[in-house]
Design a protein around this motif. Structure first.
Motif, PDB file in Angstrom:
ATOM      1  N   GLU A  18     -43.875 -55.614 -39.038  1.00  0.00           N
ATOM      2  CA  GLU A  18     -42.630 -55.162 -39.632  1.00  0.00           C
ATOM      3  C   GLU A  18     -41.888 -54.231 -38.679  1.00  0.00           C
ATOM      4  OE1 GLU A  18     -42.837 -55.065 -44.385  1.00  0.00           O
ATOM      5  OE2 GLU A  18     -44.099 -53.545 -43.457  1.00  0.00           O
ATOM      6  N   ASN A  19     -40.594 -53.991 -38.975  1.00  0.00           N
ATOM      7  CA  ASN A  19     -39.845 -53.005 -38.219  1.00  0.00           C
ATOM      8  C   ASN A  19     -40.529 -51.652 -38.324  1.00  0.00           C
ATOM      9  OD1 ASN A  19     -37.086 -54.675 -39.578  1.00  0.00           O
ATOM     10  ND2 ASN A  19     -37.640 -54.762 -37.426  1.00  0.00           N
ATOM     11  N   GLY A  20     -40.726 -51.002 -37.189  1.00  0.00           N
ATOM     12  CA  GLY A  20     -41.377 -49.704 -37.191  1.00  0.00           C
ATOM     13  C   GLY A  20     -42.898 -49.776 -37.211  1.00  0.00           C
TER      14      GLY A  20
ATOM     15  N   PRO B 273     -45.204 -34.995 -35.338  1.00  0.00           N
ATOM     16  CA  PRO B 273     -46.242 -35.231 -36.348  1.00  0.00           C
ATOM     17  C   PRO B 273     -46.455 -36.717 -36.667  1.00  0.00           C
ATOM     18  CG  PRO B 273     -44.208 -34.544 -37.400  1.00  0.00           C
ATOM     19  CD  PRO B 273     -43.969 -34.438 -35.924  1.00  0.00           C
ATOM     20  N   LEU B 274     -45.583 -37.594 -36.171  1.00  0.00           N
ATOM     21  CA  LEU B 274     -45.652 -39.019 -36.479  1.00  0.00           C
ATOM     22  C   LEU B 274     -46.560 -39.742 -35.496  1.00  0.00           C
ATOM     23  CD1 LEU B 274     -44.642 -41.592 -37.974  1.00  0.00           C
ATOM     24  CD2 LEU B 274     -42.810 -41.691 -36.262  1.00  0.00           C
ATOM     25  N   THR B 275     -47.563 -40.449 -36.005  1.00  0.00           N
ATOM     26  CA  THR B 275     -48.418 -41.298 -35.175  1.00  0.00           C
ATOM     27  C   THR B 275     -47.835 -42.709 -35.202  1.00  0.00           C
ATOM     28  OG1 THR B 275     -50.384 -39.963 -35.657  1.00  0.00           O
ATOM     29  CG2 THR B 275     -50.743 -42.191 -34.799  1.00  0.00           C
ATOM     30  N   ALA B 276     -47.195 -43.099 -34.105  1.00  0.00           N
ATOM     31  CA  ALA B 276     -46.526 -44.400 -34.042  1.00  0.00           C
ATOM     32  C   ALA B 276     -47.495 -45.518 -33.691  1.00  0.00           C
ATOM     33  CB  ALA B 276     -45.388 -44.356 -33.023  1.00  0.00           C
ATOM     34  N   VAL B 277     -48.513 -45.206 -32.890  1.00  0.00           N
ATOM     35  CA  VAL B 277     -49.547 -46.178 -32.513  1.00  0.00           C
ATOM     36  C   VAL B 277     -50.891 -45.495 -32.711  1.00  0.00           C
ATOM     37  CG1 VAL B 277     -50.502 -47.592 -30.654  1.00  0.00           C
ATOM     38  CG2 VAL B 277     -48.015 -47.290 -30.830  1.00  0.00           C
TER      39      VAL B 277
ATOM     40  N   ALA C  39     -47.405 -69.284 -28.774  1.00  0.00           N
ATOM     41  CA  ALA C  39     -48.458 -68.316 -28.476  1.00  0.00           C
ATOM     42  C   ALA C  39     -49.836 -68.959 -28.354  1.00  0.00           C
ATOM     43  CB  ALA C  39     -48.486 -67.228 -29.544  1.00  0.00           C
ATOM     44  N   ASP C  40     -50.628 -68.399 -27.454  1.00  0.00           N
ATOM     45  CA  ASP C  40     -52.051 -68.738 -27.366  1.00  0.00           C
ATOM     46  C   ASP C  40     -52.877 -67.756 -28.184  1.00  0.00           C
ATOM     47  OD1 ASP C  40     -51.865 -70.870 -25.217  1.00  0.00           O
ATOM     48  OD2 ASP C  40     -50.949 -69.183 -24.172  1.00  0.00           O
ATOM     49  N   ALA C  41     -52.360 -66.530 -28.337  1.00  0.00           N
ATOM     50  CA  ALA C  41     -53.033 -65.498 -29.130  1.00  0.00           C
ATOM     51  C   ALA C  41     -51.973 -64.702 -29.865  1.00  0.00           C
ATOM     52  CB  ALA C  41     -53.872 -64.588 -28.240  1.00  0.00           C
ATOM     53  N   VAL C  42     -52.381 -64.069 -30.968  1.00  0.00           N
ATOM     54  CA  VAL C  42     -51.427 -63.278 -31.752  1.00  0.00           C
ATOM     55  C   VAL C  42     -52.110 -62.005 -32.237  1.00  0.00           C
ATOM     56  CG1 VAL C  42     -52.005 -64.520 -33.885  1.00  0.00           C
ATOM     57  CG2 VAL C  42     -49.819 -63.292 -33.710  1.00  0.00           C
ATOM     58  N   SER C  43     -51.358 -60.903 -32.209  1.00  0.00           N
ATOM     59  CA  SER C  43     -51.826 -59.635 -32.759  1.00  0.00           C
ATOM     60  C   SER C  43     -50.821 -59.158 -33.789  1.00  0.00           C
ATOM     61  CB  SER C  43     -51.989 -58.579 -31.662  1.00  0.00           C
ATOM     62  OG  SER C  43     -53.011 -58.954 -30.757  1.00  0.00           O
ATOM     63  N   VAL C  44     -51.308 -58.700 -34.927  1.00  0.00           N
ATOM     64  CA  VAL C  44     -50.452 -58.225 -36.013  1.00  0.00           C
ATOM     65  C   VAL C  44     -50.637 -56.721 -36.164  1.00  0.00           C
ATOM     66  CG1 VAL C  44     -49.830 -58.461 -38.436  1.00  0.00           C
ATOM     67  CG2 VAL C  44     -50.721 -60.443 -37.184  1.00  0.00           C
ATOM     68  N   MET C  45     -49.514 -55.988 -36.167  1.00  0.00           N
ATOM     69  CA  MET C  45     -49.554 -54.547 -36.369  1.00  0.00           C
ATOM     70  C   MET C  45     -48.861 -54.181 -37.677  1.00  0.00           C
ATOM     71  SD  MET C  45     -48.878 -52.955 -32.555  1.00  0.00           S
ATOM     72  CE  MET C  45     -49.160 -51.281 -33.186  1.00  0.00           C
ATOM     73  N   ARG C  46     -49.384 -53.174 -38.327  1.00  0.00           N
ATOM     74  CA  ARG C  46     -48.777 -52.670 -39.561  1.00  0.00           C
ATOM     75  C   ARG C  46     -48.995 -51.164 -39.609  1.00  0.00           C
ATOM     76  NH1 ARG C  46     -51.245 -55.619 -43.130  1.00  0.00           N
ATOM     77  NH2 ARG C  46     -52.660 -54.072 -44.004  1.00  0.00           N
ATOM     78  N   ALA C  47     -47.887 -50.422 -39.745  1.00  0.00           N
ATOM     79  CA  ALA C  47     -47.930 -48.961 -39.842  1.00  0.00           C
ATOM     80  C   ALA C  47     -48.679 -48.327 -38.680  1.00  0.00           C
ATOM     81  CB  ALA C  47     -48.544 -48.544 -41.176  1.00  0.00           C
ATOM     82  N   GLY C  48     -48.469 -48.880 -37.472  1.00  0.00           N
ATOM     83  CA  GLY C  48     -49.060 -48.308 -36.274  1.00  0.00           C
ATOM     84  C   GLY C  48     -50.469 -48.753 -35.968  1.00  0.00           C
ATOM     85  N   LYS C  49     -51.087 -49.516 -36.866  1.00  0.00           N
ATOM     86  CA  LYS C  49     -52.461 -49.969 -36.676  1.00  0.00           C
ATOM     87  C   LYS C  49     -52.516 -51.462 -36.388  1.00  0.00           C
ATOM     88  CE  LYS C  49     -54.463 -46.510 -39.820  1.00  0.00           C
ATOM     89  NZ  LYS C  49     -55.325 -45.828 -38.836  1.00  0.00           N
ATOM     90  N   LEU C  50     -53.570 -51.881 -35.709  1.00  0.00           N
ATOM     91  CA  LEU C  50     -53.811 -53.298 -35.458  1.00  0.00           C
ATOM     92  C   LEU C  50     -54.611 -53.862 -36.621  1.00  0.00           C
ATOM     93  CD1 LEU C  50     -53.432 -55.480 -33.193  1.00  0.00           C
ATOM     94  CD2 LEU C  50     -55.748 -54.898 -32.459  1.00  0.00           C
TER      95      LEU C  50
ATOM     96  N   ASP D 175     -50.466 -60.793 -43.385  1.00  0.00           N
ATOM     97  CA  ASP D 175     -50.948 -59.646 -42.618  1.00  0.00           C
ATOM     98  C   ASP D 175     -49.809 -58.685 -42.276  1.00  0.00           C
ATOM     99  OD1 ASP D 175     -53.557 -60.539 -42.619  1.00  0.00           O
ATOM    100  OD2 ASP D 175     -53.403 -61.554 -40.687  1.00  0.00           O
ATOM    101  N   ILE D 176     -48.644 -59.233 -41.992  1.00  0.00           N
ATOM    102  CA  ILE D 176     -47.494 -58.397 -41.608  1.00  0.00           C
ATOM    103  C   ILE D 176     -47.082 -57.477 -42.754  1.00  0.00           C
ATOM    104  CG2 ILE D 176     -45.009 -58.460 -41.110  1.00  0.00           C
ATOM    105  CD1 ILE D 176     -45.555 -60.928 -39.371  1.00  0.00           C
TER     106      ILE D 176
END
Length: 508
Positions: A36-38, A14-18, A206-217, A234-235
Motif C-alpha cells: 500500500e501507499n506508505g 518517532p516513525l519507523t518507516a522500515v 517478475a521472477d520474485a515478489v516481496s510484499v510490504m505492509r506498514a513498514g514490515k515484510l 497480503d497487501i
C-alpha cells in the motif's frame, strides 16, 4: 550482481518507516516490491541507493559489506534508480539531462556533445527508443519524461535497475516497449527491482515478489509460490471489498461544451476539437501519451490560453478566464502532476486541503484564515480517504507519492463542483485506493456531476467511461459509447486517424 539487505531499519523521528526488512536481488532476475501507499517500498530502496540513512541493518554486494554515503557511490557501484517523481532539469534538453554529471569531456574541459549524442543514439537504437534528443524536457509529456529517466540508466550501463512505479503514467504501448527493454536487461544478466502497484505487471514480469505492509515484510518468495489474489490479500491484510455493480448513467444537459478548440499553431497545433461532457456522465479521453491530451487539459483548465475556439462551463464562456475564475465557475481539477501543479509541497496538509475554500464561511475570519477549521476539514479528508500522514499539520512534501495523490483527489472531489476534470486520478496509488477513488468518481457521476477523465490507463478508461473519445496526432480519431468499446477498437484509434469524429464527439 548479488545484493543482500539484512534487517534494515529506517526511522524518521518517532516513525519507523522500515522495520527489520531483509531482501535479496540477483543478476538476471526481476524482483517486484508491492504494498500500500506508505508501506515503506520506496523508502527501503532509497536506503539501498544512499538517499536516506539506515539506522540498523547491513547491505552486501557480491558478499562484501557496503554502505553508500550518497547515490553517487551507489551509481559508481553499478546501481541506478528511476524515482516515481522525475529528477530532471526542465530547462535542459533530453541529451543534456541524460549526460548531466557524466559528460564526456575533451582536453580543455569542453563537453563532447557530439560524442555523447552518438553514444546515446546507439543506446536508444539498441532498445528501440525514439525520442528527440534536442527537445526541452519542459515540453515533454510525463510518459516521455519517464523514457528520459530510463535512458539515463541505459547510458550509465547500470548493472542493477531500481524502478519506482515506472509504468504509472505510460500507455499500454509505452508499457510494452518498456517491458521489452527490461526483458533485454534481464537477458543481459542485470538485476531489476520493480516497485509497483500493478499486480498484472508483477505476474507478467517478475521472477520474485516481496510484499510490504506498514513498514514490515509480510511475504517474499518466487512468483510461482503465490498468486495475484494472494498478493492482493497480503497487501491489504485481508480480502478486498467487491465494488457494487456499475449502473448505466442518465446524462442531462451539457456542463462542459468545447467547440473548435485549437491550441498552438503550425504542424504541432492540437485541434480543432469539439466535445460535450454532460450531467451524470463520465467522458473518457484515451490516447498514446503526447497526442495532445496534455495541451487539451491545459486549455480547458486555464493553464494555457487556446489559439481559437470556445470553452463553456455551465453556459458561461470561460475561454479567456484563468484557473481561479474557471474553478469559481464550477470546475474542479485533479492534475496529472501532483508535485508541480496539484500541491504546494512545503505547505501543511491542512493548507493544501483547504485550497479553494478560503472564501467559504468558517474558513476565514475577516482577512485571517481559521486554522482550526482548516485542521478539522483536513482531518476529515485524511480519515475518509485513508491518507497516511502524521496529521493535518504535517508538510505535504513528507507524504508518499500515492498519499499525495489521494490528498489531491480528496480535495477536488470534496468541492462538489458541477464539472470535474480528472487527469490520471489514480497515478501511483495502491489497489485498495484505486477501487475507492473509482467508486467516488462513480458516486459523483450518479449524483449528476459531469466528469472528464483523461487517463493513460486503458482499463481505467473502459471501467469508468460512459463515452470514450480517442486522440491521435492532436485531434479526435474516434469516439464510441461504452457498449461499443473494446481494447482492439480503442487501440486502433490510438495508433492512427480513424473516423474524424471531432464534431461527432460532441453529439449526445
Amino acid at each position: 550482481m548479488q545484493v543482500d539487505m539484512r534487517d534494515i531499519v529506517v526511522r524518521f523521528g518517532p516513525l519507523t518507516a522500515v522495520d527489520h526488512v531483509s531482501l535479496s536481488f540477483a543478476s538476471g532476475s526481476v524482483h517486484a516490491i508491492v504494498g500500500e501507499n506508505g508501506a515503506g517500498k520506496s523508502t527501503v530502496m532509497n536506503a539501498l541507493f544512499g538517499l536516506v540513512p539506515m539506522q540498523e541493518g547491513s547491505v552486501t554486494l557480491d558478499g562484501k559489506a557496503v554502505r553508500w554515503k550518497s547515490p553517487q557511490h551507489a551509481i559508481r557501484a553499478g546501481l541506478g534508480m528511476v524515482h516515481q517523481h522525475f529528477m530532471l532539469q526542465e530547462d535542459m534538453t533530453v541529451l543534456e539531462n541524460v549526460v548531466l554529471c557524466n559528460e564526456p569531456a575533451g582536453p580543455a574541459g569542453f563537453v563532447r556533445f557530439g560524442e555523447a549524442r552518438r553514444a546515446l543514439a546507439e543506446v536508444a537504437a539498441d532498445y528501440g527508443i525514439e525520442i528527440d534528443l534536442d527537445a526541452r524536457v519542459a515540453t515533454l509529456s510525463l510518459g516521455q519524461r519517464q523514457i528520459v529517466e530510463i535512458l539515463k540508466l541505459l547510458y550509465l550501463q547500470a548493472d542493477m535497475l531500481i524502478l519506482d512505479e515506472p509504468t504509472a503514467v505510460l500507455t499500454p504501448a509505452e508499457t510494452d516497449r518498456l517491458f521489452a527493454v527490461l526483458r533485454s536487461f534481464r537477458e543481459a544478466g542485470k538485476a531489476i527491482v520493480l516497485i509497483t502497484h500493478k499486480l498484472d505487471e508483477v505476474m507478467a514480469m517478475a521472477d520474485a515478489v516481496s510484499v510490504m505492509r506498514a513498514g514490515k515484510l509480510v511475504f517474499s518468495g518466487p512468483i510461482g509460490s503465490t498468486s495475484k489474489e494472494q498478493i492482493a490479500r497480503d497487501i491489504v491484510g485481508g480480502a478486498l471489498h467487491d465494488n457494487p455493480a456499475r449502473a448505466d448513467g442518465a446524462p442531462g444537459r451539457a456542463v462542459l461544451s468545447v467547440r473548435d478548440l485549437v491550441i498552438g499553431r503550425g504542424a504541432r497545433a492540437v485541434g480543432p476539437i469539439s466535445l460535450d461532457v454532460r450531467e451524470g456522465e463520465i467522458l473518457g479521453i484515451a490516447g498514446v501519451s503526447g497526442n495532445g491530451q496534455a495541451e487539451l487539459v491545459h486549455a480547458l483548465t486555464g493553464l494555457r490560453k487556446p489559439d481559437a475556439g470556445a470553452v463553456r462551463i455551465m453556459d458561461r464562456d470561460v475561454a479567456g478566464l484563468d484557473v481561479a475564475a474557471r474553478r469559481a465557475a464550477g470546475m474542479a481539477y485533479i492534475p496529472e502532476d501532483r508535485q508541480r501543479v496539484g500541491l504546494a509541497l512545503p505547505g501543511r496538509v491542512s493548507e493544501n486541503a483547504s485550497i479553494g475554500r478560503m472564501d467559504e464561511d468558517g474558513f476565514r475570519r475577516g482577512p485571517f484564515a481559521v486554522t482550526e477549521a482548516m485542521n478539522r476539514f483536513a482531518a476529515d479528508l485524511i480519515a475518509r480517504y485513508r491518507i497516511k500522514v502524521a496529521g493535518p499539520r504535517a508538510r505535504a512534501g513528507t507524504m508518499s507519492g500515492g498519499n499525495k495523490q489521494k490528498l489531491v483527489v480528496a480535495r477536488e472531489l470534496s468541492r462538489g463542483t458541477p464539472l470535474i476534470i480528472a487527469e490520471n486520478p489514480t497515478w501511483g496509488v495502491d489497489i485498495g485506493a484505486i477501487d475507492f477513488i473509482h467508486g467516488e468518481l462513480l458516486k459523483m457521476r450518479d449524483a449528476g456531476h459531469a466528469i472528464l477523465l483523461i487517463s493513460s490507463e486503458l482499463d481505467e478508461i473502459m471501467a469508468l467511461s460512459d463515452r470514450i473519445v480517442v486522440m491521435y496526432g492532436g485531434r479526435v480519431s474516434g469516439q464510441m459509447d461504452r457498449a461499443d468499446a473494446d481494447r482492439e477498437r480503442i487501440g486502433a484509434f490510438m495508433l492512427s486517424h480513424g473516423e474524424d469524429a471531432s464534431a461527432g464527439a460532441a453529439a449526445a
